[in-house]
Design an enzyme around this catalytic site. Sequence first.
Site, PDB file in Angstrom:
ATOM      1  N   TYR A 152      34.689 -25.412  69.430  1.00 27.74           N
ATOM      2  CA  TYR A 152      33.644 -25.566  68.407  1.00 27.74           C
ATOM      3  C   TYR A 152      32.559 -26.550  68.848  1.00 27.74           C
ATOM      4  O   TYR A 152      32.106 -27.375  68.051  1.00 27.74           O
ATOM      5  CB  TYR A 152      34.267 -26.025  67.080  1.00 27.74           C
ATOM      6  CG  TYR A 152      34.888 -24.871  66.320  1.00 27.74           C
ATOM      7  CD1 TYR A 152      34.104 -24.091  65.487  1.00 27.74           C
ATOM      8  CD2 TYR A 152      36.230 -24.549  66.463  1.00 27.74           C
ATOM      9  CE1 TYR A 152      34.643 -23.016  64.806  1.00 27.74           C
ATOM     10  CE2 TYR A 152      36.785 -23.471  65.804  1.00 27.74           C
ATOM     11  CZ  TYR A 152      35.979 -22.704  64.974  1.00 27.74           C
ATOM     12  OH  TYR A 152      36.514 -21.645  64.316  1.00 27.74           O
ATOM     13  N   TYR A 180      38.864 -18.703  55.566  1.00 29.96           N
ATOM     14  CA  TYR A 180      39.118 -19.010  56.974  1.00 29.96           C
ATOM     15  C   TYR A 180      40.622 -18.947  57.215  1.00 29.96           C
ATOM     16  O   TYR A 180      41.389 -19.661  56.561  1.00 29.96           O
ATOM     17  CB  TYR A 180      38.597 -20.400  57.369  1.00 29.96           C
ATOM     18  CG  TYR A 180      38.918 -20.702  58.816  1.00 29.96           C
ATOM     19  CD1 TYR A 180      38.144 -20.161  59.841  1.00 29.96           C
ATOM     20  CD2 TYR A 180      40.033 -21.467  59.164  1.00 29.96           C
ATOM     21  CE1 TYR A 180      38.467 -20.389  61.169  1.00 29.96           C
ATOM     22  CE2 TYR A 180      40.357 -21.696  60.498  1.00 29.96           C
ATOM     23  CZ  TYR A 180      39.565 -21.155  61.492  1.00 29.96           C
ATOM     24  OH  TYR A 180      39.888 -21.367  62.808  1.00 29.96           O
ATOM     25  N   ASP A 204      48.380 -18.449  52.588  1.00 29.09           N
ATOM     26  CA  ASP A 204      48.095 -19.222  53.807  1.00 29.09           C
ATOM     27  C   ASP A 204      48.094 -20.713  53.456  1.00 29.09           C
ATOM     28  O   ASP A 204      47.097 -21.248  52.982  1.00 29.09           O
ATOM     29  CB  ASP A 204      46.739 -18.794  54.379  1.00 29.09           C
ATOM     30  CG  ASP A 204      46.338 -19.604  55.603  1.00 29.09           C
ATOM     31  OD1 ASP A 204      47.074 -20.533  55.984  1.00 29.09           O
ATOM     32  OD2 ASP A 204      45.273 -19.292  56.178  1.00 29.09           O
ATOM     33  N   LYS A 245      49.719 -26.785  61.143  1.00 27.99           N
ATOM     34  CA  LYS A 245      49.061 -28.090  60.932  1.00 27.99           C
ATOM     35  C   LYS A 245      50.068 -29.204  60.588  1.00 27.99           C
ATOM     36  O   LYS A 245      50.714 -29.706  61.477  1.00 27.99           O
ATOM     37  CB  LYS A 245      47.960 -27.955  59.887  1.00 27.99           C
ATOM     38  CG  LYS A 245      46.827 -27.078  60.409  1.00 27.99           C
ATOM     39  CD  LYS A 245      45.490 -27.307  59.718  1.00 27.99           C
ATOM     40  CE  LYS A 245      44.378 -26.680  60.519  1.00 27.99           C
ATOM     41  NZ  LYS A 245      43.681 -25.593  59.881  1.00 27.99           N
TER      42      LYS A 245
HETATM   43  C1  LIG Z   1      43.347 -24.218  60.532  1.00 27.73           C
HETATM   44  C2  LIG Z   1      43.686 -23.051  59.698  1.00 27.73           C
HETATM   45  C3  LIG Z   1      44.251 -21.897  60.256  1.00 27.73           C
HETATM   46  C4  LIG Z   1      44.410 -21.720  61.747  1.00 27.73           C
HETATM   47  O1  LIG Z   1      45.302 -22.630  62.307  1.00 27.73           O
HETATM   48  P1  LIG Z   1      45.192 -22.991  63.864  1.00 27.73           P
HETATM   49  O2  LIG Z   1      46.452 -23.742  64.150  1.00 27.73           O
HETATM   50  O3  LIG Z   1      43.962 -23.830  64.014  1.00 27.73           O
HETATM   51  O4  LIG Z   1      45.103 -21.707  64.620  1.00 27.73           O
HETATM   52  C5  LIG Z   1      44.640 -20.880  59.404  1.00 27.73           C
HETATM   53  N1  LIG Z   1      44.460 -20.973  58.091  1.00 27.73           N
HETATM   54  C6  LIG Z   1      43.926 -22.064  57.502  1.00 27.73           C
HETATM   55  C7  LIG Z   1      43.789 -22.117  56.019  1.00 27.73           C
HETATM   56  C8  LIG Z   1      43.495 -23.121  58.292  1.00 27.73           C
HETATM   57  O5  LIG Z   1      42.915 -24.184  57.723  1.00 27.73           O
END
Ligand SMILES: *Cc1c(COP(=O)(O)O)cnc(C)c1O
Length: 421
Positions: free
Chosen positions: A15, A142, A234, A263
């Site tokens: 990025y 996202y 998600d 994360k």
């Molecule tokens: C960061 C993120 C992802 C992707 O995760 P990465 O480990 O960066 O590939 C997917 N969904 C959400 C809601 C995110 O914030």
Amino acid sequence: MTLAERDAQIIWHPYTQMQTAGLPVGIVRGEGALLFDENGKEYIDAVSSWWVNLYGHAHPHIAKKIAEQLTKLEHVIFAGFTHQPAVELAERLLTIIPDNQKRVFYSDNGSTAIEVAIKMCLQYWHNQGKSRTKMLAFKNAYHGDTFGAMAVSGRSAFTAAFDNLLFEVEFIDLPTRENIEDLKSHISHLKSDLACFIFEPLIQGSGGMIMYEAEWLDELLKHCKAENVLTIDDEVFTGFGRTGKPFACDYLTEQPDIMCFSKGLTGGTMALGVTTCTSEIYNMFLSDDKMKTLFHGHSFTANPIACTAALASMDLFISEETKGNIKRIKEQHSLFKAKVEKHPKVRTARQTGTIVALEWETGNSTSYLSPLRDRLYNYFLEAGIVLRPLGNIVYILPPYCITNDQLNYIYTKIFDALNEI
Ligand SMILES: *Cc1c(COP(=O)(O)O)cnc(C)c1O
């Protein structure tokens, strides 16, 4: 040469427009909410190192557990084999997420957790001989940067170069009291084509910390269930306390069919992804016919070191100290929000749990690429704070160990920036 100078000769950063970006900051050490650079300057990590860190950098408990695991087993193939950290993590994770989640599938990161979820849904229908391939997602969503995850993300600057290669997704508005009936009838209209509905619960992170109400998401999920549309929650960003409850879905009464985690899963220490699902989905892949197998896996699936980091992180997550810290950050943020939203340069401010965001009044341009963003980023960096505004949206997303003094310093610097920039 400094680390930063050596880096600038050979490394391509994520990025980052490499032509105009300044030198990166060379970090040599982290402790608690602080990062230390190669010149001895310290920074408060106010974005949890891209939303992953929960309990502070180089946490001794996580470090100790990882060191022990490294002397036992660093990695083993996960097809046909298993190991203690993967089994224990699956067991413990299933006890803290909705009780309809019965199976755990491991991968490497958030995007892969999403890819797995999408493939589970598509093949769930395929294995029944049904053609349901369309996906439903929110505008501005996202879900990651790999192709499938990108496809279910809103079309934006991030996806522009690839738009015509992304599979077809139906994008809907976030649900509100006003539009909920329209959204429901739209879903009913599409239902026989729909494989699944994927959503970020309560907060669209990368979209600009856009927040919406659990009540209307619940309505949508209820409707999807009634119409036999699978749902993917998600929680890659929202999981593990960010929203004030353990998971954002804890604000809902409906349970999703599939959940994705990454994360904060390892406290921000190791790359690990998890996709969980119901027995109903899992059972649709059981067959004498090998073609019904879920053909997906990564070399480092269920890496024992990463699973160990997640287990150590879970110890910290359920501690009274963490609960207290989350509550404290929530309270501090809400005092800040009440003050800052009155500032004439603030268009709006919003908060969910430990996340607070404000929209900078810019007159017109509000895009992710707005030049204001770079000025703000550099201003805060100069002041020893890592904040990465999303365009004109400034947000604070701290590790839970951040002190009130550190929070107050950030709040003060945001007010200074509002007055000066
Ligand atoms: C960061 C993120 C992802 C992707 O995760 P990465 O480990 O960066 O590939 C997917 N969904 C959400 C809601 C995110 O914030």
